[in-house]
Design an enzyme around this catalytic site. Structure first.
Site, PDB file in Angstrom:
ATOM      1  N   LYS A  74      19.377   8.253  22.460  1.00  0.00           N
ATOM      2  CA  LYS A  74      20.379   8.359  23.523  1.00  0.00           C
ATOM      3  C   LYS A  74      21.748   7.895  23.009  1.00  0.00           C
ATOM      4  O   LYS A  74      21.850   6.810  22.417  1.00  0.00           O
ATOM      5  CB  LYS A  74      19.920   7.496  24.702  1.00  0.00           C
ATOM      6  CG  LYS A  74      20.754   7.684  25.936  1.00  0.00           C
ATOM      7  CD  LYS A  74      20.255   6.805  27.063  1.00  0.00           C
ATOM      8  CE  LYS A  74      21.269   6.827  28.188  1.00  0.00           C
ATOM      9  NZ  LYS A  74      21.085   5.729  29.111  1.00  0.00           N
ATOM     10  N   LYS A 105      24.544  46.419  22.789  1.00  0.00           N
ATOM     11  CA  LYS A 105      23.190  45.946  22.469  1.00  0.00           C
ATOM     12  C   LYS A 105      22.210  47.110  22.355  1.00  0.00           C
ATOM     13  O   LYS A 105      21.020  46.919  22.174  1.00  0.00           O
ATOM     14  CB  LYS A 105      22.714  44.935  23.531  1.00  0.00           C
ATOM     15  CG  LYS A 105      23.614  43.696  23.627  1.00  0.00           C
ATOM     16  CD  LYS A 105      22.996  42.558  24.439  1.00  0.00           C
ATOM     17  CE  LYS A 105      24.040  41.484  24.711  1.00  0.00           C
ATOM     18  NZ  LYS A 105      23.514  40.239  25.272  1.00  0.00           N
ATOM     19  N   ASN A 151      22.782  25.780  32.772  1.00  0.00           N
ATOM     20  CA  ASN A 151      23.611  26.539  33.713  1.00  0.00           C
ATOM     21  C   ASN A 151      22.882  26.653  35.045  1.00  0.00           C
ATOM     22  O   ASN A 151      21.742  26.201  35.183  1.00  0.00           O
ATOM     23  CB  ASN A 151      23.974  27.913  33.130  1.00  0.00           C
ATOM     24  CG  ASN A 151      22.735  28.730  32.823  1.00  0.00           C
ATOM     25  OD1 ASN A 151      22.000  29.122  33.716  1.00  0.00           O
ATOM     26  ND2 ASN A 151      22.488  28.968  31.541  1.00  0.00           N
ATOM     27  N   LYS A 153      28.001  46.022  27.414  1.00  0.00           N
ATOM     28  CA  LYS A 153      26.784  45.346  26.931  1.00  0.00           C
ATOM     29  C   LYS A 153      25.682  46.362  26.650  1.00  0.00           C
ATOM     30  O   LYS A 153      24.920  46.239  25.693  1.00  0.00           O
ATOM     31  CB  LYS A 153      26.294  44.317  27.967  1.00  0.00           C
ATOM     32  CG  LYS A 153      27.094  43.022  27.875  1.00  0.00           C
ATOM     33  CD  LYS A 153      26.743  41.990  28.904  1.00  0.00           C
ATOM     34  CE  LYS A 153      27.813  40.893  28.826  1.00  0.00           C
ATOM     35  NZ  LYS A 153      27.761  39.920  29.877  1.00  0.00           N
ATOM     36  N   PHE A 162      20.590  42.290  31.618  1.00  0.00           N
ATOM     37  CA  PHE A 162      21.280  41.911  32.846  1.00  0.00           C
ATOM     38  C   PHE A 162      22.698  41.490  32.472  1.00  0.00           C
ATOM     39  O   PHE A 162      22.898  40.859  31.434  1.00  0.00           O
ATOM     40  CB  PHE A 162      20.555  40.766  33.565  1.00  0.00           C
ATOM     41  CG  PHE A 162      19.558  41.279  34.564  1.00  0.00           C
ATOM     42  CD1 PHE A 162      18.402  41.914  34.141  1.00  0.00           C
ATOM     43  CD2 PHE A 162      19.793  41.152  35.923  1.00  0.00           C
ATOM     44  CE1 PHE A 162      17.492  42.415  35.057  1.00  0.00           C
ATOM     45  CE2 PHE A 162      18.885  41.652  36.854  1.00  0.00           C
ATOM     46  CZ  PHE A 162      17.740  42.284  36.419  1.00  0.00           C
ATOM     47  N   PRO A 193      20.929  32.606  18.945  1.00  0.00           N
ATOM     48  CA  PRO A 193      20.634  34.030  18.714  1.00  0.00           C
ATOM     49  C   PRO A 193      20.652  34.791  20.039  1.00  0.00           C
ATOM     50  O   PRO A 193      20.355  34.219  21.088  1.00  0.00           O
ATOM     51  CB  PRO A 193      19.216  34.007  18.132  1.00  0.00           C
ATOM     52  CG  PRO A 193      18.643  32.687  18.516  1.00  0.00           C
ATOM     53  CD  PRO A 193      19.782  31.736  18.699  1.00  0.00           C
ATOM     54  N   ASP A 194      21.021  36.068  19.978  1.00  0.00           N
ATOM     55  CA  ASP A 194      20.965  36.910  21.183  1.00  0.00           C
ATOM     56  C   ASP A 194      19.577  37.545  21.219  1.00  0.00           C
ATOM     57  O   ASP A 194      19.278  38.453  20.439  1.00  0.00           O
ATOM     58  CB  ASP A 194      22.071  37.979  21.118  1.00  0.00           C
ATOM     59  CG  ASP A 194      22.183  38.746  22.434  1.00  0.00           C
ATOM     60  OD1 ASP A 194      21.137  39.144  22.982  1.00  0.00           O
ATOM     61  OD2 ASP A 194      23.316  38.930  22.913  1.00  0.00           O
ATOM     62  N   ILE A 195      18.732  37.049  22.108  1.00  0.00           N
ATOM     63  CA  ILE A 195      17.318  37.457  22.138  1.00  0.00           C
ATOM     64  C   ILE A 195      17.182  38.950  22.442  1.00  0.00           C
ATOM     65  O   ILE A 195      16.467  39.687  21.762  1.00  0.00           O
ATOM     66  CB  ILE A 195      16.533  36.629  23.183  1.00  0.00           C
ATOM     67  CG1 ILE A 195      16.697  35.131  22.881  1.00  0.00           C
ATOM     68  CG2 ILE A 195      15.065  37.029  23.202  1.00  0.00           C
ATOM     69  CD1 ILE A 195      16.188  34.211  23.982  1.00  0.00           C
ATOM     70  N   ASP A 254      24.775  30.676  25.301  1.00  0.00           N
ATOM     71  CA  ASP A 254      25.287  31.335  24.099  1.00  0.00           C
ATOM     72  C   ASP A 254      25.455  30.349  22.944  1.00  0.00           C
ATOM     73  O   ASP A 254      25.466  30.739  21.786  1.00  0.00           O
ATOM     74  CB  ASP A 254      26.632  32.015  24.416  1.00  0.00           C
ATOM     75  CG  ASP A 254      26.432  33.246  25.300  1.00  0.00           C
ATOM     76  OD1 ASP A 254      25.379  33.891  25.177  1.00  0.00           O
ATOM     77  OD2 ASP A 254      27.318  33.544  26.131  1.00  0.00           O
TER      78      ASP A 254
END
Ligand code: CTP
Length: 396
Positions: free
Chosen positions: A289, A341, A210, A337, A323, A305-307, A279
């Site tokens: 390749k 979390k 990203n 969030k 964030f 995984p969501d760290i 995600d």
């Protein structure tokens, strides 16, 4: 930059080749907002003229203990009265020896003895002069006297030899001054951060990533280090130098980022998830390749995984900051969030406001509500965020 705004800094320049770098140091400290007053020793003036420093600092340059320009003829006292610090760069072996003995044989050493502020020295000399037991004794004595010794660095020297004794680069010295004068609100704390994007491999040459620049994460890591914290920055692939005083662990994928975080977070007081962690990742990365077939191609993605959530769910979690970069409904998503979390603090921003840019506008969300932080350069925002989190941490 405003990190040295309102600060008065005395820059002592002594007689070493590295004196030319002191001109750049002057420029950098002025750019950071400081009022810089240069004191040149006789030796220093052999390398760079006062005119250079006067032009760069915008202030008269002082060279003489008996300078009649000071109304009461007490330059040695008046110059440092409201100074925040003196930095001697370059500091020769000779000036260090004289500082150790408390001698007052020129304006600079007299100022150092009569000072009411901290003293930093950046040694620069030939490697054999640096290694000499007399110099090493003097350095140890300066440290024992409360002087901050910055460097020196190893590398190629002006005399053609290679070794210890090069003066630290002006940007490193400027960072060290900023850090030295910053409020140490995170002293004794360990902070772990994630920053940048992740890269999820599809095959050995392609992947999903990203557009996160990592700028906010790096600015925060730097602000935490300047606030006195021990900082470990787990960074995705970005082209940015490691901030002064920060330990960086470089990773690519979300899984590697998670493993790196888990290996250092046990004794952390604070965890800040700034990274734009993917995600999803390709369920399987091809070993070789992938060749074009002309057919429609599908890649199966599997969740990462969501760290942050994982760190926050640990039995004794560090103070966790998340964030939330959203494209709409910032309050709803950011606060969501924070609650989902189970985070004490979330920093939210609208992506269209700041992604990849040098400045941004954010809102801090905590148990007491929302706290907008007006648009500012990312390193200034970082300082505001650190101040906010340090207050919450202290009140815990
Ligand atoms: N985060 C994380 N690990 C992930 C995803 C997110 O540690 N796998 C952290 C980010 O570093 C950030 C916070 O969680 O601090 C929110 O990230 P964001 O991508 O905005 O939210 P998500 O929880 O992934 O939700 P969504 O993508 O649906 O908005």
């Amino acid at each position: 930059m405003i990190e040295l705004k309102g600060r008065k800094i005395i820059l002592g320049v002594t007689g070493g080749v590295a004196a030319y770098k002191a001109a750049e140091l002057t420029r950098q400290m002025v750019k950071a907002g400081a009022s810089v007053h240069v004191v040149l020793t006789e030796g220093g003036a052999h390398f760079v003229t006062p005119v250079t420093f006067q032009a760069l600092s915008g202030h008269p340059v002082w060279t003489d203990l008996w300078d009649p320009r000071m109304g009461n003829n007490m330059a040695h006292i008046d110059l440092t009265r409201d100074a925040d610090c003196i930095i001697v760069a370059p500091a020769t072996a000779d000036v260090m020896a004289r500082l150790v003995q408390g001698r007052c044989d020129d304006l600079l050493t007299t100022l150092c003895l009569a000072r009411d502020c901290s003293l930093l020295v950046a040694p620069a000399m030939n490697r054999q002069m640096w290694q000499h037991p007399a110099t090493q004794r003097n350095v140890a004595q300066l440290v024992a006297d409360g002087v901050t010794v910055l460097g020196p660095d190893a590398g190629e020297q002006a005399c053609g030899e290679v070794g210890m004794g090069r003066m630290l680069e002006p940007e490193v010295l400027c960072e060290a001054v900023i850090s030295h004068l910053e409020n140490k609100r995170l002293a004794g704390r360990k902070v772990v951060l994630t920053a940048g994007p992740t890269f999820e491999a599809i095959d050995p040459v392609r992947g999903i990533t990203n557009s996160s620049s990592g700028k906010m994460g790096y600015a925060l890591a730097r602000a935490c280090a300047q606030a006195g914290a021990e900082v470990v920055l787990v960074s995705g692939p970005v082209a940015m130098p490691v901030p002064y005083g920060v330990e960086r662990i470089s990773v690519h994928s979300a899984l590697a980022m998670r493993d790196a975080v888990m290996s250092v977070v046990d004794d952390a007081d604070v965890f800040i998830g700034v990274a734009a962690v993917a995600d999803y990742r390709p369920a399987e990365a091809a070993e070789h390749k992938i060749k074009k077939s002309g057919e429609v191609m599908q890649i199966t993605l599997t969740p990462n995984p969501d760290i942050l959530a994982e760190v926050a769910a640990r039995p004794n979690p560090p103070f966790c900051v998340g964030f939330a970069a959203e494209s709409r409904d910032l309050d709803t998503y950011a606060e969501g969030k924070r609650k989902n979390k189970r985070l004490p603090m979330v920093v939210g921003n609208l992506v269209q406001d700041g992604l990849g840019q040098d400045d941004n506008e954010v809102v801090i969300y905590d148990a007491a509500g929302r706290h907008p932080v007006p648009r500012a350069a990312k390193h200034n925002l970082a300082r505001s965020i650190v101040k906010h989190l340090a207050e919450l941490l202290a009140a815990r």
